[in-house]
Design a protein around this motif. Structure first.
Motif, mmCIF file in Angstrom:
data_model
loop_
_atom_site.group_PDB
_atom_site.id
_atom_site.type_symbol
_atom_site.label_atom_id
_atom_site.label_comp_id
_atom_site.label_asym_id
_atom_site.label_seq_id
_atom_site.Cartn_x
_atom_site.Cartn_y
_atom_site.Cartn_z
ATOM 1 N N GLU A 1 -69.175 -15.708 -76.930
ATOM 2 C CA GLU A 1 -70.423 -15.042 -77.264
ATOM 3 C C GLU A 1 -71.473 -15.976 -77.903
ATOM 4 N N PRO A 2 -71.114 -16.835 -78.865
ATOM 5 C CA PRO A 2 -72.140 -17.731 -79.434
ATOM 6 C C PRO A 2 -72.811 -18.614 -78.383
ATOM 7 N N ALA A 3 -72.028 -19.066 -77.398
ATOM 8 C CA ALA A 3 -72.605 -19.894 -76.328
ATOM 9 C C ALA A 3 -73.529 -19.058 -75.447
ATOM 10 N N LYS A 4 -73.146 -17.834 -75.152
ATOM 11 C CA LYS A 4 -73.989 -16.957 -74.342
ATOM 12 C C LYS A 4 -75.328 -16.695 -75.030
ATOM 13 N N GLN A 5 -75.287 -16.542 -76.361
ATOM 14 C CA GLN A 5 -76.509 -16.317 -77.099
ATOM 15 C C GLN A 5 -77.432 -17.529 -77.060
#
Length: 365
Positions: free
Chosen positions: A353-357
């Motif tokens: 999720e942090p990378a997607k953000q």
């Protein structure tokens, strides 16, 4: 019936015990449950799966409860579990063969602990000795108990493996367990940590300096975010003679490094590079060195370590050899203005999720 008894200790485990016993049921093992004072539905649920249920008066000693449970089993071969530990995989044929080949050794099972980090479910894995013949072994330690040779049987075991130091023969058993205990609320986890610290400190006062006790105390203090105390305990443990091949020693070194970063002692953390040749055998230590270099502004070295970590097979914490390493490379590239490279490494992180953000931010920019 397979000649193995699964021994479980319980207290107020109605949340977990059904899943635990249901996953055991297909294998036909004898299930022995020792309850230490449940007031919920634990005993009622357990009664659907086994009639081997016993009461043990709690005495602030997990080993005493486990040893009592082992004594109540019909078989000598014992697999010890907790209620929040669920069977994921057992290779019965290989298990039977390994028990025959290692009659006086302790079997290490693989425990995969589930937890949430940065909104992402991930796993930490460690091999722990939990399978053994009770004629040779019993548990020691008031908390975070460990299998050890019984004093009356040490002489019967090969001197090359069982000395006065209590070293034991071990092998990897074909058993994988899912541990879900870290899914508990933060307040429950903190309560457990405080309980464990009290028991560990009492045992330390009784038994004297011990690296494993220092390790467990350090972990509990770190979970309570008492980083100064965690540092002191890890430092005390690592100042003693330890075997770098043991999983807990590897984790203690890595936890010590993270504690230094928690305390903003970034320059001091660089000194762990002197242990590189010893501990860079799994992705976790290499990943840690990447973080240490990153926190010291040594970005080229950090990228190199993260890339190496992402290429390694052996790991304890899921992601240190994949999406977490690639994410940190992306962060470095983004912060240094290399946007194309940042996007490339964020994309390698999959559903992290942090990378997607970060990708959304870069795409919108």
């Amino acid at each position: 019936m397979f000649p193995l008894s699964v021994c479980i200790i319980a207290k107020n485990e109605e949340t977990h015990i059904k899943e635990c016993l249901e996953r055991l049921a297909p294998y036909g093992f004898e299930i022995v449950l020792t309850d230490t004072g449940s007031t919920d539905q634990t005993l009622k649920i357990a009664g659907r799966y086994t009639d081997r249920i016993y009461h043990f008066d709690w005495c602030d000693d997990f080993s005493a409860a486990r040893n009592f449970c082992m004594e109540k089993a019909s078989h000598n071969w014992i697999l010890s579990l907790d209620c929040d530990e669920y069977i994921e995989r057992i290779d019965i044929n290989t298990l039977r063969k390994s028990m025959e080949e290692h009659p006086d050794a302790a079997g290490r099972i693989l425990i995969r602990s589930r937890f949430t980090r940065d909104g992402q479910t991930t796993f930490e894995q460690m091999r722990v000795s939990r399978l053994a013949d009770r004629r040779y072994f019993h548990f020691l330690g008031a908390v975070h108990e460990q299998l050890a040779y019984r004093p009356d049987t040490v002489a019967e075991v090969s001197e090359a493996h069982a000395t006065q130091t209590g070293a034991k023969k071990i092998y990897d058993a074909p058993v994988t367990i899912l541990h879900v205990g870290y899914d508990a609320s933060e307040s429950i986890m903190q309560e457990k940590c405080r309980r464990n610290i009290a028991l560990l400190e009492a045992e330390l006062a009784k038994e004297g300096p011990d690296p494993y006790l220092y390790y467990q105390l350090g972990l509990s203090c770190r979970r309570l975010k008492d980083h100064e105390k965690a540092f002191d305990y890890f430092d005390a443990g690592l100042s003693m003679e330890v075997d770098p091949n043991l999983d807990y020693v590897k984790t203690m070194v890595e936890s010590f490094g993270y504690t230094l970063l928690d305390l903003k002692r970034n320059r001091e953390a660089l000194e762990l590079s002197s242990l590189y040749d010893i501990f860079a055998v799994r992705a976790d230590f290499v990943f840690l060195m990447g973080l240490i270099y990153m926190n010291n502004g040594l970005f080229d070295q950090a990228i190199s370590e993260f890339q190496k970590a992402a290429s390694m097979e052996d790991f304890a914490v899921e992601g240190t050899n994949s999406y977490m390493a690639n994410y940190n490379i992306g962060v470095i590239y983004e912060c240094t203005g290399h946007i194309a490279e940042a996007r490339e490494y964020y994309e390698k992180c999959g559903e992290y999720e942090p990378a997607k953000q970060r990708l959304k931010v870069l795409i919108n920019a």
